[in-house]
Design a protein around this motif. Structure first.
Motif, PDB file in Angstrom:
ATOM      1  N   UNK A   1     -20.704   5.225 -59.701  1.00  0.00           N
ATOM      2  CA  UNK A   1     -20.883   6.403 -58.845  1.00  0.00           C
ATOM      3  C   UNK A   1     -19.843   6.401 -57.729  1.00  0.00           C
ATOM      4  N   UNK A   2     -19.648   5.252 -57.109  1.00  0.00           N
ATOM      5  CA  UNK A   2     -18.664   5.124 -56.038  1.00  0.00           C
ATOM      6  C   UNK A   2     -17.267   5.457 -56.539  1.00  0.00           C
ATOM      7  N   UNK A   3     -16.932   4.970 -57.726  1.00  0.00           N
ATOM      8  CA  UNK A   3     -15.617   5.241 -58.311  1.00  0.00           C
ATOM      9  C   UNK A   3     -15.418   6.734 -58.541  1.00  0.00           C
ATOM     10  N   UNK A   4     -16.441   7.400 -59.055  1.00  0.00           N
ATOM     11  CA  UNK A   4     -16.326   8.835 -59.340  1.00  0.00           C
ATOM     12  C   UNK A   4     -16.194   9.656 -58.056  1.00  0.00           C
ATOM     13  N   UNK A   5     -16.922   9.271 -57.020  1.00  0.00           N
ATOM     14  CA  UNK A   5     -16.835  10.003 -55.754  1.00  0.00           C
ATOM     15  C   UNK A   5     -15.417   9.987 -55.193  1.00  0.00           C
ATOM     16  N   UNK A   6     -14.706   8.891 -55.394  1.00  0.00           N
ATOM     17  CA  UNK A   6     -13.364   8.761 -54.843  1.00  0.00           C
ATOM     18  C   UNK A   6     -12.373   9.730 -55.471  1.00  0.00           C
ATOM     19  N   UNK A   7     -12.720  10.273 -56.641  1.00  0.00           N
ATOM     20  CA  UNK A   7     -11.796  11.177 -57.328  1.00  0.00           C
ATOM     21  C   UNK A   7     -12.240  12.636 -57.268  1.00  0.00           C
ATOM     22  N   UNK A   8     -13.223  12.944 -56.413  1.00  0.00           N
ATOM     23  CA  UNK A   8     -13.700  14.332 -56.291  1.00  0.00           C
ATOM     24  C   UNK A   8     -12.702  15.157 -55.481  1.00  0.00           C
ATOM     25  N   UNK A   9     -12.227  16.240 -56.086  1.00  0.00           N
ATOM     26  CA  UNK A   9     -11.194  17.066 -55.445  1.00  0.00           C
ATOM     27  C   UNK A   9     -11.715  18.355 -54.835  1.00  0.00           C
ATOM     28  N   UNK A  10     -13.034  18.527 -54.775  1.00  0.00           N
ATOM     29  CA  UNK A  10     -13.590  19.728 -54.165  1.00  0.00           C
ATOM     30  C   UNK A  10     -13.795  20.840 -55.174  1.00  0.00           C
TER      31      UNK A  10
END
Length: 445
Positions: free
Chosen positions: A290-299
């Motif tokens: 989950x932490x890894x995926x959050x880091x790649x959220x572009x809006x």
């Protein structure tokens, strides 16, 4: 829900944000999809065109063949296409009713609240998609269908109580605030709608803990509150907000469940992430993933969408409620702490403007300078007892009214951030400003 491959799903009002999302989702799952709308361009049609989904001008001639008609909520039964479909005995299903049946085949998570729905749904969809097969509908016109999806994340709108058609497994509720004054009588009426919606949630609710109305909800399923205080079930601690984004740890039952980084700005995005993390934790997902995926959220589209034009940062944002304006300006202060912030705001609907006039002025005054555009009406109202000058008189940081053919006052600013905010056609002001800015600064070089 029985969906037949030999049917064509015809969307009346396909350019609507929810409608375009659902049309994309069904198309990507292999169903025949087409739709109709006005000929005016809307940003939601871009993805539909990329997928070669047919978009036709409204006409009763479109209602032909083996159709299931999905009707946008903005269109009455007297609409030419809906009327033709009913006359021919075709199935006509309202968007929210169709979606209410569709979600039953998945572990469904509805994201609702008076504001923050789209950003949170986008973040939830991004995170879940990186961890497990997920279909989703986002209010910026984005839809995605995955065969064999485990999760279904979707935005649930409270307008006219449409979200009462949904009985999801989980719900994230970002806040309960007074909005849509053309329908709701006041905050008690809004609370009543959310209370009724909450009673239909099957497994659990994740809700923002600092919202006094959300603390009043009574449900038979557990409510898990998220926030930044000790009274919250999921608490963000050690928050660091920088020009690169925000990082924080999360406590649940006094246990640190992970460290998270969100490349987004404003405290509201920390809170949005907390809601997403809470759902993922309740479903037993791996917190490191989950932490890894959050880091790649572009809006998501039209939420702090920015570009650099010459020496100016130009931001496009859908903010059309005082709380959203505050959040957008807060995000700009975090990312650009040394720059002047100029707000260009177009109010959306006369009823909302007059109901929240003082709150609009207060939130806009958080910017360094404020400019206004004429009030944008809607299909429901094209006039009202309030003028844009009434808001301008209450704004202390300016309040000058701009016309799209004369945006020269904005040329006085250099190396600053100008934020165009609104849910109407404020983008035409932004486009005109960018063109003016490019040509003027180029000629002065």
């Amino acid at each position: 829900m029985e969906i037949h491959k030999n049917n064509t799903y015809h969307f009346v009002g396909i350019k609507g944000s929810g409608m375009s999302s659902l049309a994309l989702l069904l198309h990507q799952k292999g169903f025949n999809v087409q739709g109709s709308d006005v000929e005016e361009y809307f940003f939601t049609q871009h993805e539909l065109e990329k997928e070669n989904v047919s978009i036709m001008p409204f006409s009763e001639k479109n209602i032909d063949g083996d159709l299931v008609v999905i009707a946008g909520n903005a269109f009455p039964d007297s609409h030419v296409e809906i009327k033709a479909a009913l006359k021919k005995g075709m199935p006509v299903i309202r968007y929210h009713k169709f979606l209410g049946q569709f979600i039953n085949d998945y572990t469904s998570i509805a994201v609702t609240g008076s504001h923050g729905k789209t950003s949170t749904t986008g973040m939830l969809a991004h995170v879940l998609s990186g961890v497990a097969p997920t279909s989703y509908l986002i209010g910026d016109g984005t839809g995605h269908g995955v065969p064999g999806a485990q999760f279904f994340a979707f935005e649930a709108c409270e307008y006219r109580r449409h979200f009462l058609s949904y009985e999801p497994d989980y719900a994230i509720i970002t806040n309960i605030d007074f909005d849509h004054p053309d329908y709701y009588k006041g905050i008690d009426d809004v609370f009543d709608a959310f209370q009724t919606f909450s009673s239909g949630v099957k497994k659990g609710i994740v809700a923002f803990g600092d919202d006094v109305n959300l603390r009043k909800l009574k449900t038979t399923v557990p409510i898990y509150y998220y926030g930044v205080t000790d009274k919250d079930d999921f608490q963000a601690i050690n928050i660091e907000r920088t020009t690169e984004g925000s990082r924080f740890d999360v406590l649940h039952n006094e246990k640190n469940i992970g460290h998270f980084i969100v490349p987004a700005y404003g405290l509201h995005n920390v809170l949005n992430a907390l809601g997403v993390i809470s759902i993922a934790y309740l479903e037993g997902l791996n917190m490191k993933e989950v932490s890894h995926e959050l880091q790649t959220f572009n809006g998501v589209k039209r939420r702090f969408s920015e570009k650099q034009v010459n020496d100016m940062i130009v931001v496009d944002d859908y903010a059309h409620h005082p709380a959203e304006i505050k959040a957008t300006i807060d995000a700009a202060r975090q990312k650009y702490p040394g720059k002047e912030i100029i707000a260009v705001f177009q109010p959306h609907t006369f009823t909302r403007t007059i109901a929240l006039l003082d709150e609009f002025a207060e939130s806009l005054d958080l910017a360094d300078k404020v400019y206004l555009c004429d009030i944008f009406g809607s299909a429901r109202e094209d006039a009202g007892a309030v003028k844009i000058e009434d808001l301008g008189n209450k704004v202390s940081k300016g309040g000058q009214v701009l016309k799209v053919e004369n945006l020269s006052p904005l040329l006085d600013y250099h190396e600053a951030v100008v934020i165009f905010m609104g849910a109407g056609d404020v983008q035409k002001f932004e486009a005109a400003y960018e063109k003016l800015l490019s040509s003027t600064r180029k000629n002065n070089m």
